[in-house]
Design a protein around this motif. Structure first.
Motif, PDB file in Angstrom:
ATOM      1  N   LEU A 202       0.833  -1.197   0.000  1.00  0.00           N
ATOM      2  CA  LEU A 202       0.000   0.000   0.000  1.00  0.00           C
ATOM      3  C   LEU A 202       0.875   1.257   0.000  1.00  0.00           C
ATOM      4  N   ALA A 203       1.986   1.216   0.719  1.00  0.00           N
ATOM      5  CA  ALA A 203       2.905   2.357   0.739  1.00  0.00           C
ATOM      6  C   ALA A 203       3.536   2.563  -0.639  1.00  0.00           C
ATOM      7  N   ARG A 204       3.900   1.470  -1.309  1.00  0.00           N
ATOM      8  CA  ARG A 204       4.466   1.594  -2.662  1.00  0.00           C
ATOM      9  C   ARG A 204       3.449   2.188  -3.624  1.00  0.00           C
ATOM     10  N   ALA A 205       2.208   1.771  -3.481  1.00  0.00           N
ATOM     11  CA  ALA A 205       1.163   2.318  -4.352  1.00  0.00           C
ATOM     12  C   ALA A 205       1.001   3.814  -4.127  1.00  0.00           C
ATOM     13  N   SER A 206       1.042   4.242  -2.873  1.00  0.00           N
ATOM     14  CA  SER A 206       0.908   5.670  -2.568  1.00  0.00           C
ATOM     15  C   SER A 206       2.077   6.460  -3.152  1.00  0.00           C
ATOM     16  N   GLN A 207       3.283   5.911  -3.049  1.00  0.00           N
ATOM     17  CA  GLN A 207       4.449   6.583  -3.617  1.00  0.00           C
ATOM     18  C   GLN A 207       4.341   6.705  -5.133  1.00  0.00           C
TER      19      GLN A 207
END
Length: 370
Positions: A98-103
């Motif tokens: 989820l953090a990678r998607a946000s980045q």
């Protein structure tokens, strides 16, 4: 007292008139060469710089966001299906994805080339991703409490619908990816088409022909084999044509970037399909376990459970990474102009000076006649 004698006006000799016309023609063709060649080179370089700085990032990061969200959903479904969610929630893999998607979405917002349509889709996606994360959080809270596991499964089902629904996050991102990819095509088409190279070379070729013709005429008229300033101007004109050919090479690199981008997107799509299939299979197993054996979970869930799920093997992550590195390197190489945008005006202006030098001496040898 004698009347004054009328003196006929001085007129330029025929040779002077011809030389003056040649002089003007040389200056005109060289100025046209400057304008056309500089326009072509700047057009290619502008397209290359935009593709390198923005467009490839926008296209590839949208695909990366899709892949990361699919991985997050699969990780969450697996954690709930195996019961690991009772101890550690959706899991660290879910949080990392989820953090990678946000980045990736943040990078897309910075590099967006789809205009207002792309910005609007990004706003919708950000809201849906927040709702998805909240639904997974609710599912985690309910799943940890005894007797409310069914509510947790319901929340997880809702979160999956936010992601995979017809107007869900992944569908919105697929539309956005298409818009960014279309922008890439438009920018490359705005550059120099390789099929039009003869047209772009016509201006320096015409200037070179006029220069050679002028030197031949001077040799025939003055019996002087070489006019060194005009020879230098001819060499500079050929140099401008060579710079246009170099710009063609940059355009060909951009075409390779387009092909490499499509290859990366194809590999990403294979991985996304495989991940989605695995995640939805996990969710189907979890739903089957918690649905009422008599009444089931309703027609919508029944249709979901009845869907066939087939997926091929995902492309290795190293292959995708190599493809991304190749696209990035190709775009960077195409954007490195090595100063050719300055060489075109420098060569052209120097050629104008040499033409003026070489022709003015010949013109001055023929003054006027009565």
């Amino acid at each position: 007292m004698t009347a004054p004698v009328d003196v006929p006006p001085l007129r330029p000799t025929r040779t002077r008139t011809r030389l003056t016309r040649l002089f003007g023609l040389l200056l005109a063709t060289t100025l046209v060469m400057l304008a056309v060649s500089l326009w072509v080179v700047l057009r290619v370089l502008h397209a290359a710089q935009t593709v390198h700085d923005h467009t490839t990032t926008a296209v590839l990061e949208v695909a990366a966001a899709r892949a990361a969200l699919s991985e997050a959903d699969r990780s969450a479904s697996e954690a709930f299906r195996t019961g690991a969610a009772k101890l550690a929630g959706p899991g660290q893999d879910y949080a990392n994805s989820l953090a990678r998607a946000s980045q990736s979405l943040a990078k897309v917002a910075e590099a967006n080339q789809a205009g207002d349509s792309g910005a609007g889709i990004l706003q919708v996606v950000e809201g849906l991703v927040a709702a998805y994360s909240g639904a997974v959080g609710q599912a985690d809270a309910h799943f940890r409490q005894p007797g409310t596991e069914v509510l947790g499964v319901t929340d997880l089902w809702y979160s999956s619908r936010l992601l995979h629904g017809p107007d869900g996050v992944l569908a919105q991102l697929t539309t956005l990816q298409g818009l960014q990819r279309t922008a890439l095509d438009q920018q490359l088409d705005d550059g120099m088409s390789t099929g039009l190279l003869p047209v772009w070379l016509l201006a320096p070729a015409a200037a070179a022909v006029v220069l050679v013709t002028t030197q031949w005429h001077l040799w025939r008229r003055f019996r002087r084999r070489f006019n060194l300033p005009l020879l230098g101007a001819t060499a500079l004109t050929v140099g401008v044509g060579a710079i246009v050919v170099v710009a063609l090479g940059l355009q060909l690199r951009l075409d390779d970037v387009r092909a490499g981008t499509d290859e990366v997107l194809a590999h990403r799509q294979i991985g996304i399909v495989a991940t989605d299939t695995a995640g939805r299979t996990e969710l189907a197993t979890l739903l089957t376990r918690h649905c009422d054996p008599v009444t089931g979970c309703g027609s919508t869930v029944a249709d979901f459970l009845a869907q066939p799920r087939f997926a091929g093997a995902a492309v290795a992550a190293s292959t995708v990474d190599e493809g991304i590195e190749g696209v990035t390197a190709g775009a960077r190489d195409a954007a490195e102009s090595d100063g050719i945008e300055y060489l075109v005006p420098a060569f052209s202006i120097a050629a104008l000076g040499l033409i003026a030098w070489g022709m003015s001496r010949r013109v001055d040898e023929y003054r006027y006649r009565a």
